[in-house]
Scaffold this motif. Structure first.
Motif, PDB file in Angstrom:
ATOM      1  N   ARG A 160      17.847  -4.600  -8.740  1.00  0.00           N
ATOM      2  CA  ARG A 160      16.778  -5.554  -8.418  1.00  0.00           C
ATOM      3  C   ARG A 160      15.910  -4.978  -7.305  1.00  0.00           C
ATOM      4  NH1 ARG A 160      19.332 -11.397  -7.419  1.00  0.00           N
ATOM      5  NH2 ARG A 160      17.117 -11.878  -7.193  1.00  0.00           N
ATOM      6  N   THR A 161      14.609  -5.226  -7.396  1.00  0.00           N
ATOM      7  CA  THR A 161      13.661  -4.675  -6.425  1.00  0.00           C
ATOM      8  C   THR A 161      12.739  -5.768  -5.914  1.00  0.00           C
ATOM      9  OG1 THR A 161      13.651  -2.591  -7.664  1.00  0.00           O
ATOM     10  CG2 THR A 161      11.920  -2.895  -6.044  1.00  0.00           C
ATOM     11  N   CYS A 162      12.485  -5.754  -4.615  1.00  0.00           N
ATOM     12  CA  CYS A 162      11.512  -6.670  -4.026  1.00  0.00           C
ATOM     13  C   CYS A 162      10.748  -5.932  -2.929  1.00  0.00           C
ATOM     14  CB  CYS A 162      12.171  -7.939  -3.493  1.00  0.00           C
ATOM     15  SG  CYS A 162      13.501  -7.663  -2.307  1.00  0.00           S
ATOM     16  N   PHE A 163       9.708  -6.576  -2.411  1.00  0.00           N
ATOM     17  CA  PHE A 163       8.815  -5.924  -1.454  1.00  0.00           C
ATOM     18  C   PHE A 163       8.449  -6.868  -0.317  1.00  0.00           C
ATOM     19  CE2 PHE A 163       8.059  -4.163  -5.656  1.00  0.00           C
ATOM     20  CZ  PHE A 163       8.113  -2.805  -5.434  1.00  0.00           C
ATOM     21  N   GLY A 172      -1.552  -4.751   2.504  1.00  0.00           N
ATOM     22  CA  GLY A 172      -2.545  -4.754   1.439  1.00  0.00           C
ATOM     23  C   GLY A 172      -2.307  -3.722   0.361  1.00  0.00           C
ATOM     24  N   ALA A 173      -1.045  -3.331   0.146  1.00  0.00           N
ATOM     25  CA  ALA A 173      -0.720  -2.319  -0.858  1.00  0.00           C
ATOM     26  C   ALA A 173      -1.255  -2.722  -2.231  1.00  0.00           C
ATOM     27  CB  ALA A 173       0.796  -2.117  -0.926  1.00  0.00           C
ATOM     28  N   LYS A 174      -1.807  -1.748  -2.936  1.00  0.00           N
ATOM     29  CA  LYS A 174      -2.387  -2.011  -4.244  1.00  0.00           C
ATOM     30  C   LYS A 174      -1.305  -2.067  -5.323  1.00  0.00           C
ATOM     31  CE  LYS A 174      -6.790   0.225  -3.060  1.00  0.00           C
ATOM     32  NZ  LYS A 174      -7.739   1.323  -3.388  1.00  0.00           N
ATOM     33  N   ASP A 175      -1.663  -2.664  -6.456  1.00  0.00           N
ATOM     34  CA  ASP A 175      -0.717  -2.814  -7.568  1.00  0.00           C
ATOM     35  C   ASP A 175      -0.192  -1.458  -8.041  1.00  0.00           C
ATOM     36  OD1 ASP A 175      -1.076  -5.521  -7.450  1.00  0.00           O
ATOM     37  OD2 ASP A 175      -2.495  -5.625  -9.117  1.00  0.00           O
ATOM     38  N   GLU A 176      -1.043  -0.428  -7.987  1.00  0.00           N
ATOM     39  CA  GLU A 176      -0.625   0.895  -8.437  1.00  0.00           C
ATOM     40  C   GLU A 176       0.534   1.424  -7.606  1.00  0.00           C
ATOM     41  OE1 GLU A 176      -2.454   5.429  -8.998  1.00  0.00           O
ATOM     42  OE2 GLU A 176      -3.744   3.787  -8.314  1.00  0.00           O
ATOM     43  N   LEU A 177       0.485   1.219  -6.280  1.00  0.00           N
ATOM     44  CA  LEU A 177       1.566   1.674  -5.412  1.00  0.00           C
ATOM     45  C   LEU A 177       2.843   0.893  -5.711  1.00  0.00           C
ATOM     46  CD1 LEU A 177       2.666   3.337  -3.058  1.00  0.00           C
ATOM     47  CD2 LEU A 177       1.795   1.577  -1.502  1.00  0.00           C
ATOM     48  N   ILE A 178       2.714  -0.414  -5.885  1.00  0.00           N
ATOM     49  CA  ILE A 178       3.886  -1.238  -6.198  1.00  0.00           C
ATOM     50  C   ILE A 178       4.517  -0.788  -7.509  1.00  0.00           C
ATOM     51  CG2 ILE A 178       4.639  -3.578  -6.774  1.00  0.00           C
ATOM     52  CD1 ILE A 178       2.528  -4.608  -4.799  1.00  0.00           C
ATOM     53  N   TYR A 185      15.292 -18.047   3.768  1.00  0.00           N
ATOM     54  CA  TYR A 185      14.063 -18.727   4.188  1.00  0.00           C
ATOM     55  C   TYR A 185      12.930 -17.724   4.403  1.00  0.00           C
ATOM     56  CZ  TYR A 185      10.888 -21.538   7.056  1.00  0.00           C
ATOM     57  OH  TYR A 185       9.785 -22.187   7.559  1.00  0.00           O
ATOM     58  N   LEU A 186      13.225 -16.650   5.145  1.00  0.00           N
ATOM     59  CA  LEU A 186      12.206 -15.624   5.382  1.00  0.00           C
ATOM     60  C   LEU A 186      11.838 -14.914   4.084  1.00  0.00           C
ATOM     61  CD1 LEU A 186      13.506 -13.973   8.690  1.00  0.00           C
ATOM     62  CD2 LEU A 186      11.544 -15.500   8.427  1.00  0.00           C
ATOM     63  N   ARG A 187      12.829 -14.689   3.270  1.00  0.00           N
ATOM     64  CA  ARG A 187      12.576 -13.978   2.013  1.00  0.00           C
ATOM     65  C   ARG A 187      11.631 -14.768   1.112  1.00  0.00           C
ATOM     66  NH1 ARG A 187      17.079 -11.523  -2.060  1.00  0.00           N
ATOM     67  NH2 ARG A 187      15.729 -11.358  -3.885  1.00  0.00           N
ATOM     68  N   SER A 188      11.815 -16.060   1.031  1.00  0.00           N
ATOM     69  CA  SER A 188      10.949 -16.864   0.180  1.00  0.00           C
ATOM     70  C   SER A 188       9.503 -16.865   0.673  1.00  0.00           C
ATOM     71  CB  SER A 188      11.473 -18.293   0.095  1.00  0.00           C
ATOM     72  OG  SER A 188      11.422 -18.930   1.370  1.00  0.00           O
ATOM     73  N   ALA A 189       9.320 -16.682   1.983  1.00  0.00           N
ATOM     74  CA  ALA A 189       7.979 -16.738   2.570  1.00  0.00           C
ATOM     75  C   ALA A 189       7.322 -15.367   2.643  1.00  0.00           C
ATOM     76  CB  ALA A 189       8.038 -17.338   3.966  1.00  0.00           C
ATOM     77  N   LEU A 190       8.102 -14.304   2.865  1.00  0.00           N
ATOM     78  CA  LEU A 190       7.522 -13.002   3.218  1.00  0.00           C
ATOM     79  C   LEU A 190       7.789 -11.890   2.217  1.00  0.00           C
ATOM     80  CD1 LEU A 190       8.454 -12.997   7.022  1.00  0.00           C
ATOM     81  CD2 LEU A 190       6.380 -13.894   5.937  1.00  0.00           C
ATOM     82  N   ALA A 191       8.463 -12.189   1.146  1.00  0.00           N
ATOM     83  CA  ALA A 191       8.797 -11.135   0.177  1.00  0.00           C
ATOM     84  C   ALA A 191       8.332 -11.512  -1.211  1.00  0.00           C
ATOM     85  CB  ALA A 191      10.313 -10.896   0.159  1.00  0.00           C
ATOM     86  N   THR A 192       8.095 -10.493  -2.023  1.00  0.00           N
ATOM     87  CA  THR A 192       7.758 -10.701  -3.430  1.00  0.00           C
ATOM     88  C   THR A 192       8.768  -9.953  -4.274  1.00  0.00           C
ATOM     89  OG1 THR A 192       6.258  -8.794  -3.407  1.00  0.00           O
ATOM     90  CG2 THR A 192       5.290 -10.970  -2.995  1.00  0.00           C
TER      91      THR A 192
END
Length: 334
Positions: free
Chosen positions: A126-129, A106-112, A325-332
């Motif tokens: 490149r960065t993803c989360f 539930g990390a907030k936009d400010e932390l991201i 496959y996992l990246r498309s489902a679990l990462a932004t």
């Protein structure tokens, strides 16, 4: 392109490289010299932490991340640049890096945004989360699907992530500012009150990790060195597991209160699945003797323990990053 998963903890930062494994695990710590003009960093990582409580008056030992939040973005950028140098990622190579940061549930936009700013300062291409509960269970080789919920309890030093997840997302979850660091502070107060001895945070952490236990009648013992509060002279006392058990259960029980909150929000079908599959434990605090048994007895739910609980999140982050496959489902991606 070089791919890296990074889990920046309040105590330890871990970096995982797909195909190579965990390539770095060092203290999230910077020694800053404050004398004269502009403050300057004089040591990073484990070298900085070794100065804790021993540095000169003009040197401050700082943790850029506290309780899951970035409190000193510039210091974190310098620390990551130092870590990149240790794993031979030059500034030029960083432009060809894709980095996945493991962030709290539930990390907030400010932390991201803070992480994005740090990544930009480090020259990362490149960065993803991904959120910690996903990474923690994937790091334990758990197979996620859209129809099979999994309960993750990841107990770190400064933050605990509690969530029931599936490949479809987080069903119920939260992060709380409780962890092993709270126990260390409690131990420092306990030793002062009951033994009249002042100890530092590193000694408290060693005491917790050496004799801390949730097993009944455990009798491990450690000699603790510190300073007498009465005369200021050196003092050594022997401490056993049973004496500090209450310091540990105080905060473990607080964490389990939040676990019950998450459980109370689950639909009946999901609760049934959790009762069958159990809770997957990760995070450094779960290495304490008897932790799994204690959690299972308190909640009435079976638990699954990992051989390397402190590394689950970063390993899972790297696995997600390397699997489309996992990246498309679990990462932004940003």
């Amino acid at each position: 392109m070089i791919r890296l998963a990074i889990d920046v903890g309040s105590l330890i930062t871990k970096i995982y490289m797909p195909g190579c494994g965990v390539v770095l695990s060092e203290a999230t710590c910077v020694a800053v010299e404050t004398e004269g003009g502009k403050p300057a960093c004089k040591a990073f990582g484990d070298r900085a932490r070794a100065l804790w409580g021993k540095a000169a008056q003009n040197t401050r030992i700082l943790n850029p991340v506290s309780e899951g939040e970035i409190v000193y973005p510039e210091l974190l950028s310098e620390l990551l640049n130092y870590f990149f140098g240790k794993i031979e990622i030059s500034r030029r190579k960083a432009k060809n890096c894709e980095v996945m940061f493991v962030i709290p549930c539930g990390a907030k936009d400010e932390l991201i945004q803070n992480y994005l700013d740090v990544a930009y300062a480090c020259g990362i291409g490149r960065t993803c989360f991904t959120q910690a509960p996903f990474a923690a269970v994937i790091g334990q080789n758990v197979t996620l699907s859209e129809t099979t919920p999994v309960f993750s309890l990841d107990v770190g030093y400064g933050i605990t992530n509690i969530a029931v997840v599936s490949l479809d997302g987080i069903i119920s979850g939260l992060s709380v500012n409780l962890g092993g660091g709270n126990i260390d502070l409690e131990l420092m107060d306990y030793m002062a009150e009951n033994f009249r001895i002042k100890i530092g945070s590193q000694t408290a952490e060693k005491l917790k990790n050496t004799v801390g236990s949730l097993l009944e009648d455990d009798n491990k013992m450690m000699v603790v060195d510190g300073r007498s509060l009465d005369g200021g002279t050196p003092l050594s006392v022997a401490v056993n597991s049973s004496q500090i058990e209450e310091c540990i259960t105080l905060y473990v029980d607080k964490i389990l209160e939040y676990v019950n909150i998450v459980l109370s929000k689950l639909p009946a079908e999901v609760m049934s699945a959790v009762m069958h599959s159990g809770i997957y434990l990760s995070g450094g605090l779960s290495k304490l003797d008897g932790f799994g048994e204690y959690v299972s007895a308190k909640l009435g739910i079976p638990v699954n323990e990992s051989e390397e609980p402190a590394l689950c999140s970063v390993i899972g982050g790297g696995t997600i990053l390397a699997n489309d496959y996992l990246r498309s489902a679990l990462a932004t991606a940003e």
